[in-house]
Design a protein around this motif. Structure first.
Motif: not given
Length: 433
Positions: A397-426
Motif C-alpha cells: 500500500y505504501v509503495i502504490l500510494l507513494s507512486i500515486r502521490c508523485v504522479t498526482t503532483a506531476s500531473t496536476f502541476t503540469g496541467f496547471n502550467l500548460m493551461v495557463n501557458m496556453s491562454a491569454p490573460s483576459e
C-alpha cells in the motif's frame, strides 16, 4: 501585444512535443513575490482541509445516521456526499471564472473562503443524509478558489519562475491532508471535551469547526493583505491614462474580459486531458476512505478513524515531498509535457494493483495454511494475522500510494502550467474554471 504573444510562445515551448531538441534560454530567474504567494498559500490550504476533513469519518457518520445495515449501501451514500462537492464545483466553475475575469480574483477567493467556513460548520452538524448532501453541495457551489488562485499565481509570475510558483498548489494540498484527529472529541479527549453535551450530540463537528476556523483565518489575511492581480480590475481601479503609461502594450487587452469563444484550441486540448485525469483521481480519493474503513466482511480493511487520519497525514507529507523535492528535479531534466505523460502511464499499475492486494494476501494465506496445524484455532489466527503478511501488505500500500502521490503532483502541476501557458490573460479565469 506582440511582446505578450512572444512571451507566451517562449513559455509554451517548454511543453510542446515536436521531436526536436528544445532550446532553453538561460535567463535570470525573477524572484518570486513571496508575500503574495504566502498569502495565497494560506488561502489554498483551506480547500483541501474542507475536502479532506470528512474522509476519516464519513463511513462512521453514515452508520450513525442508521440509514441501512448494508455496508455496501452505506458506501453508496458516502459516494453521494463526497461527489456532490465536485459536481456542484464543476457546474459553477466557469461562472466563478467569468466573475474573476470581470470583478477580480480577490473577490472570488474571499467569497469562496466564506462559503467554506459556513458549509463546513453546517456539515459538522449533520444529523441526516439530506443535510449532509446539501451542505457539501453548498460548499461546492461557493468554492471557485482553485481557478481564481491559479489565475492569480500566473499573473504575478513570469516564465522564469512560474513552474516553481505552481508547485505551491500541490504543497498546500498535501499540507491540507494532514489532520483528521479531532473526530469524537468527547470520546478521544475526555479531559477537555468529556463534559460537553454539544460534542456528544455532534461528534463530527469539531474537525469541521477546525476547517471552518482555518477558512475564516484565510479570509481575514486575504481581506487585509491580498492584492488584486487581474489587469482588467486594476485598470478599472486606476485611471486609464495611468494604466496606458505603465503598460501601453496591454492597454487594449485590459479593457474588456474575454469569453468562451476566445479560448484557443490548445487550451481546449489541455483542459480535456486535465478533465480526464481529475475525474479518475477524484473517484479514487472518494473510494479510498471507504475501502480502508469498511469492515473486512464487506471488502474493506476495517481500520479506525484515527488510523485512517494517520494514513492521510503520512501521505500528505509524501505529497509535500513529491511537490517540493521530486517534481522540480524532474522538470530540470525533462519538459513539462513528458513528465505529465509519464505520470499518466505510471498511475495505471497503481489502479490495477491496489484493489488486488487483499486478494494477493488471501491467496498467500491459502499457500501458507497447509504448513500450519489446521486443528488449532490459534494457528489459524496466526496465519490470518501473520506479522510478515501484514507487513508485506502494508509495504504494498505504501509503495502504490507513494507512486500515486508523485504522479498526482506531476500531473496536476503540469496541467496547471500548460493551461495557463496556453491562454491569454483576459480569459485566464475562464480556462482555469
Amino acid at each position: 501585444m506582440e511582446e505578450e504573444e512572444e512571451a507566451r510562445t517562449i513559455s509554451t515551448s517548454k511543453f510542446k512535443d515536436d521531436g526536436e531538441e528544445q532550446e532553453v534560454e538561460k535567463e535570470k530567474i525573477t524572484p518570486l513575490p513571496k508575500l503574495q504567494l504566502f498569502i495565497i498559500s494560506i488561502v489554498l490550504v483551506c480547500e483541501p482541509l474542507t475536502f479532506a476533513v470528512l474522509l476519516p469519518f464519513i463511513y462512521f457518520m453514515l452508520k450513525d445516521f442508521h440509514l441501512s445495515d448494508d455496508e455496501k449501501q452505506i458506501g453508496s451514500y458516502a459516494g453521494w456526499i463526497t461527489s456532490m462537492f465536485f459536481v456542484a464545483q464543476f457546474c459553477t466553475a466557469i461562472i466563478w471564472g467569468k466573475i474573476s475575469d470581470r470583478y477580480g480574483r480577490r473577490t472570488v477567493l474571499l467569497t469562496g473562503l466564506l462559503g467554506n467556513a459556513i458549509s463546513s460548520c453546517l456539515f459538522g452538524m449533520s444529523k441526516s443524509l439530506s443535510w449532509a448532501i446539501a451542505s457539501r453541495t453548498l460548499c461546492g457551489i461557493m468554492n471557485g478558489n482553485a481557478g481564481a488562485a491559479r489565475s492569480m499565481v500566473n499573473e504575478i509570475t513570469d516564465k522564469t519562475n512560474k513552474a516553481k510558483a505552481f508547485s505551491l498548489f500541490g504543497f498546500c494540498w498535501g499540507l491540507g491532508m494532514i489532520g483528521g484527529y479531532l473526530v469524537k472529541p468527547a470520546e478521544h479527549f475526555p479531559i477537555i471535551f468529556g463534559n460537553s453535551e454539544f460534542f456528544k450530540a455532534y461528534p463530527y463537528s469539531l474537525p469541521c469547526f477546525a476547517a471552518s476556523t482555518a477558512s475564516i483565518f484565510g479570509f481575514s489575511i486575504g481581506y487585509f493583505f491580498l492584492k488584486e492581480s487581474n489587469p482588467i480590475v486594476i485598470a478599472k481601479n486606476h485611471s486609464i491614462e495611468r494604466q496606458q503609461n505603465l503598460n501601453p502594450d496591454k492597454s487594449t487587452t485590459t479593457e474588456k474580459a474575454g469569453s468562451l469563444r476566445d479560448v484557443p484550441s490548445t487550451s481546449i486540448i489541455v483542459i480535456s486531458g486535465y478533465f480526464v485525469y481529475a475525474i479518475h483521481s477524484m473517484v479514487f480519493d472518494e473510494v479510498l476512505p471507504l475501502y480502508f474503513t469498511a469492515p473486512k466482511y464487506a471488502g474493506g480493511l476495517g481500520i479506525s478513524t484515527q488510523e485512517f487520519a494517520e494514513i492521510l497525514s503520512f501521505f500528505g507529507l509524501v505529497q509535500i515531498v513529491s511537490q517540493v523535492v521530486i517534481y522540480p528535479r524532474l522538470t530540470r531534466h525533462f519538459d513539462i509535457l513528458s513528465v505529465t505523460r509519464w505520470a499518466f502511464v505510471l498511475i495505471v499499475p497503481v489502479y490495477v494493483l491496489f484493489p488486488e492486494l487483499t486478494s494477493i494476501q488471501n491467496w498467500s494465506l491459502k499457500i501458507i495454511s497447509p504448513f500450519l496445524n489446521f486443528g488449532s484455532a490459534i494457528s489459524r489466527g496466526v496465519a490470518e494475522n501473520s506479522g510478515g503478511n501484514t507487513l508485506t501488505l502494508a509495504i504494498g500500500y505504501v509503495i502504490l500510494l507513494s507512486i500515486r502521490c508523485v504522479t498526482t503532483a506531476s500531473t496536476f502541476t503540469g496541467f496547471n502550467l500548460m493551461v495557463n501557458m496556453s491562454a491569454p490573460s483576459e480569459i485566464l479565469g475562464i480556462v482555469n474554471g
